[in-house]
Design a protein around this motif. Structure first.
Motif, PDB file in Angstrom:
ATOM      1  N   TYR A   1     -18.210  61.489   5.004  1.00  0.00           N
ATOM      2  CA  TYR A   1     -18.431  62.495   3.974  1.00  0.00           C
ATOM      3  C   TYR A   1     -17.103  62.967   3.394  1.00  0.00           C
ATOM      4  O   TYR A   1     -16.922  63.050   2.175  1.00  0.00           O
TER       5      TYR A   1
ATOM      6  N   LEU B   1     -17.514  61.419  -0.260  1.00  0.00           N
ATOM      7  CA  LEU B   1     -18.532  62.123  -1.045  1.00  0.00           C
ATOM      8  C   LEU B   1     -18.011  62.550  -2.417  1.00  0.00           C
ATOM      9  O   LEU B   1     -18.743  62.507  -3.422  1.00  0.00           O
TER      10      LEU B   1
ATOM     11  N   ILE C   1     -26.289  61.273   3.268  1.00  0.00           N
ATOM     12  CA  ILE C   1     -26.480  62.489   2.471  1.00  0.00           C
ATOM     13  C   ILE C   1     -27.788  62.428   1.697  1.00  0.00           C
ATOM     14  O   ILE C   1     -28.467  63.458   1.528  1.00  0.00           O
TER      15      ILE C   1
ATOM     16  N   ALA D   1     -21.950  57.105   3.914  1.00  0.00           N
ATOM     17  CA  ALA D   1     -22.035  58.491   3.450  1.00  0.00           C
ATOM     18  C   ALA D   1     -23.182  58.665   2.465  1.00  0.00           C
ATOM     19  O   ALA D   1     -23.934  59.653   2.522  1.00  0.00           O
TER      20      ALA D   1
END
Length: 720
Positions: free
Chosen positions: A304, A308, A291, A287
């Motif tokens: 995610y 996240l 990102i 992730a």
């Protein structure tokens, strides 16, 4: 664009709601779908809760106005801020009206019809509730072993870029915000997915940056310059780093250098696949890499969603980075008008009227006629409607002619060869025998084929690959027709009756044996919904073939990759002082392809005469004009695709032997001539030098004009 509205909406969102916008889930996860959000089977292992689905930003694979409106309605009831879902699907070469596969469309060299096919696909998709299509795919490809060659328009940088542009224009229209009949386009797969080693899907891509920029990147750039709203990452590595976690590719090149401000989405599961790639130890690391590589939407994995928030809380990711991705997604929703009308163009009544309409099918038929390529004709085509014809082969009455990415296309609605022939001749003139299956033959089938041949004046063999033999995960090392079909062709050729081979397939095949045994060959590809009708139009001469190959056909698989714009070597085979053995060659094969890029025959003939150049020298701010007189020297009306190539004789780095720089389609009656003119600018002579500077070199060039990349006439000029 209501910037203040979107900023205020973003400020009201919790971190969980923001992260939800970055998640794309398949249709079954949502209330209002046929599953009502009740997940079983393999998808259950994703651990997606009802609350997660309420926050999700987009839906994968929904179809039909009724279901999509139901999903949107139920979602808006549950979503705290009333943020609508984006509905995304793979509308690659048609929604319900299926056009030829993209590789075939490339062989049409008809940009107007290609744009029109995208417009129709968008119209059908939009009225059925879809907002985004995962198309166009513009991956340049030189290896026909790769199954996904059928999704691209071919091996040439310039031609792919031209098709990329018109497809984006067709899908999105002039103003996406004001039209309910268009959808947002998503160019894929960024970048260089078509260069996978060994032609094996999902495999490694490794090349110099100069090669990447020179050959593979321009078509993506052409799509973005046309306004394409989204980019999808490739499954593969690019120079040692998977594209989905490649900061240099996504941040430095796509975002900063090219200035792309739209949405980037991973391909299915590609974020989590950073783990088996070996660049992420776990889902949290995957992730983080994705990102920070500017991937806004994670498709069908939950890295995610699950990690996240923790990455923001521990300081590994700034929440402002999440905000950037969320804002890009909200801006696309606003551009599509979803905040004012979350159901957008979805309309069940119009859906019944427009989808798979007669008018749409007629365009599919025309495009299929222009996409097919006549590879050989020893004077036996077009067919005489008074002849007795034996239609033989596994595709004689087979509706598997849509191709592997036809999604909502219905095989049952596809026109078969049998149906197409019976629209031209009476049933007592047509004998049909299967002869063999796709990959196996029974003695009884062969015997029936031989008996049919005995009664007929001419044999038409309908041969090819079943759709599962190409497309995603459809890589093959043996790209000949299956042995059963080659045996059938050989046996029927021995009867002495004229043989026409019609091919349905998704990749260039090794046709060496087919060429020897056939008097005529028509490459039909997967022609789509109107397959049988379009092929019959061509075979019976109601339409004159005009397609030209957008990808070379190898003489055997051992030549791969074989493509027209290759580089010379220090020991070229055709050099005047070449030694018999110590040159760049195969001992058991020619270097050249069986059928070159740009090749295609017609039922008439064309001569190229009186090539003129306006000046033998040009400066950087001048253009030169090249012209040629093309004459229809045959007895039928026909269309010809006149092609312009250029060779830079001496460069700072080695240059291709030919590069396509332009083409024009002309239509001529018998005996009529037309002067075709091209303009050539200094900009068209530029390339990436060893330091990646994009510039031209002063010196000598040759401009070639002809009917294909092999059969050309050249004139010299200088850049001074």
């Amino acid at each position: 664009m209501r910037d203040d509205f979107l900023k205020q909406l973003l400020e009201r969102m919790t971190l969980d709601e923001k992260i939800g916008q970055l998640l794309q889930l398949a249709t079954p996860f949502f209330k209002g779908s046929s599953s009502e959000g009740q997940i079983t089977g393999p998808l259950e292992g994703m651990g997606i809760t009802e609350e997660t689905a309420q926050h999700a930003g987009s839906v994968l694979g929904a179809s039909g106005a009724g279901e999509i409106m139901n999903i949107q309605k139920r979602h808006l009831e549950d979503n705290r801020l009333g943020i609508p879902l984006l509905m995304m699907s793979d509308v690659v070469h048609g929604y319900k009206t299926i056009f030829p596969v993209p590789l075939a469309i490339g062989c049409s060299w008809d940009l107007d019809l290609a744009r029109q096919s995208a417009e129709i696909a968008a119209r059908e998709a939009a009225v059925s509730g879809i907002h985004v299509t995962f198309a166009p795919m513009v991956d340049l490809v030189r290896d026909p072993r790769w199954g996904r060659v059928m999704e691209t328009t071919g091996e040439d940088t310039y031609l792919n870029g031209e098709f990329a542009k018109v497809q984006v224009e067709g899908f999105q229209g002039e103003n996406l915000s004001s039209s309910l009949e268009h959808v947002a386009a998503c160019v894929k797969h960024f970048a260089a997915y078509g260069a996978v080693e060994g032609g094996r899907d999902y495999n490694t891509v490794d090349m110099s940056e100069r090669q990447l920029r020179e050959v593979y990147l321009p078509a993506y750039k052409a799509a973005l310059d046309a306004g394409c709203e989204m980019v999808m990452t490739a499954f593969t590595t690019v120079n040692g780093i998977p594209a989905t976690g490649n900061k240099e590719l996504m941040n430095d090149l796509l975002r900063k250098e090219w200035g792309f401000e739209g949405v980037v989405i991973s391909d299915w599961g590609a974020v989590k696949e950073l783990i088996p790639h070996g660049v992420a130890a776990d889902e949290s690391a995957a992730a983080l890499k994705a990102i920070t590589s500017s991937v806004d939407i994670e498709m069908m994995t939950a890295c995610y969603n699950d990690h996240l928030k923790e990455l923001v809380e521990n300081g590994s990711v700034q929440e402002s980075l999440i905000d950037q991705s969320v804002m890009r997604i909200l801006e696309l929703k606003e551009k599509l008008g979803l905040f004012d009308n979350p159901y957008r163009g979805a309309d069940e009544e119009k859906e019944r009227e427009l989808v798979f309409s007669k008018a749409h099918r007629e365009v599919a038929r025309r495009l299929a006629g222009k996409s097919s390529v006549l590879l050989k004709n020893d004077g036996i085509l077009p067919l005489n409607k008074k002849q007795k014809i034996a239609l033989i082969g596994p595709f004689a009455n087979n509706n598997d002619v849509l191709g592997p990415w036809s999604w909502l296309g219905s095989k049952e609605d596809a026109v078969t060869m049998r149906q197409g022939f019976l629209s031209k001749v009476s049933s007592d003139q047509l004998i049909i025998a299967e002869g063999s299956g796709i990959e196996a033959m029974e003695e009884k089938e062969l015997q029936e084929a031989l008996e049919a041949a005995e009664e007929a004046d001419i044999l038409v063999l309908a041969l090819g690959e079943k759709s599962e033999m190409s497309g995603e995960a459809g890589s093959r090392t043996n790209i000949k027709l299956p042995d059963a079909q080659l045996k059938l062709l050989e046996k029927l050729a021995r009867t002495g009756k004229p043989v026409v081979s019609v091919l349905f397939n998704g990749r260039p095949l090794d046709l060496t044996e087919v060429k020897k045994a056939s008097d005529a060959i028509l490459e039909a590809w997967y022609p789509g919904s109107e397959a049988g009708q379009a092929v019959a139009d061509l075979l019976f001469g109601d339409v004159n073939p005009s397609g030209k190959l957008s990808m070379s056909f190898p003489a055997n698989a051992g030549q791969i990759p074989v493509y027209y714009n290759n580089y010379n070597t220090g020991r070229p085979k055709d050099a005047p002082d070449a030694q018999e053995r110590f040159v760049s060659q195969y001992l058991d094969s020619e270097n050249e392809p069986l059928y070159p890029f740009g090749f295609g025959l017609s039922y008439t003939s064309f001569s190229y005469d009186d090539i003129q150049i306006s000046s033998s020298a040009m400066t950087g701010n001048e253009t030169i004009q090249l012209s040629v007189k093309v004459t229809n020297t045959g007895k039928r009306f026909g269309e010809e695709i006149v092609q312009l190539y250029v060779q830079d004789l001496v460069g700072e780095v080695i240059r291709p032997l030919k590069e396509l720089k332009g083409f024009k389609r002309i239509a001529l009656d018998p005996g009529v001539s037309e002067t075709v003119t091209f303009e050539l600018t200094e900009e068209q002579l530029r390339y990436h030098h060893s330091n990646l500077e994009y510039a031209s070199d002063q010196g000598d060039f040759i401009a070639y004009i002809g009917s294909n990349s092999r059969d050309v006439t050249g004139v010299k000029f200088q850049l001074i």
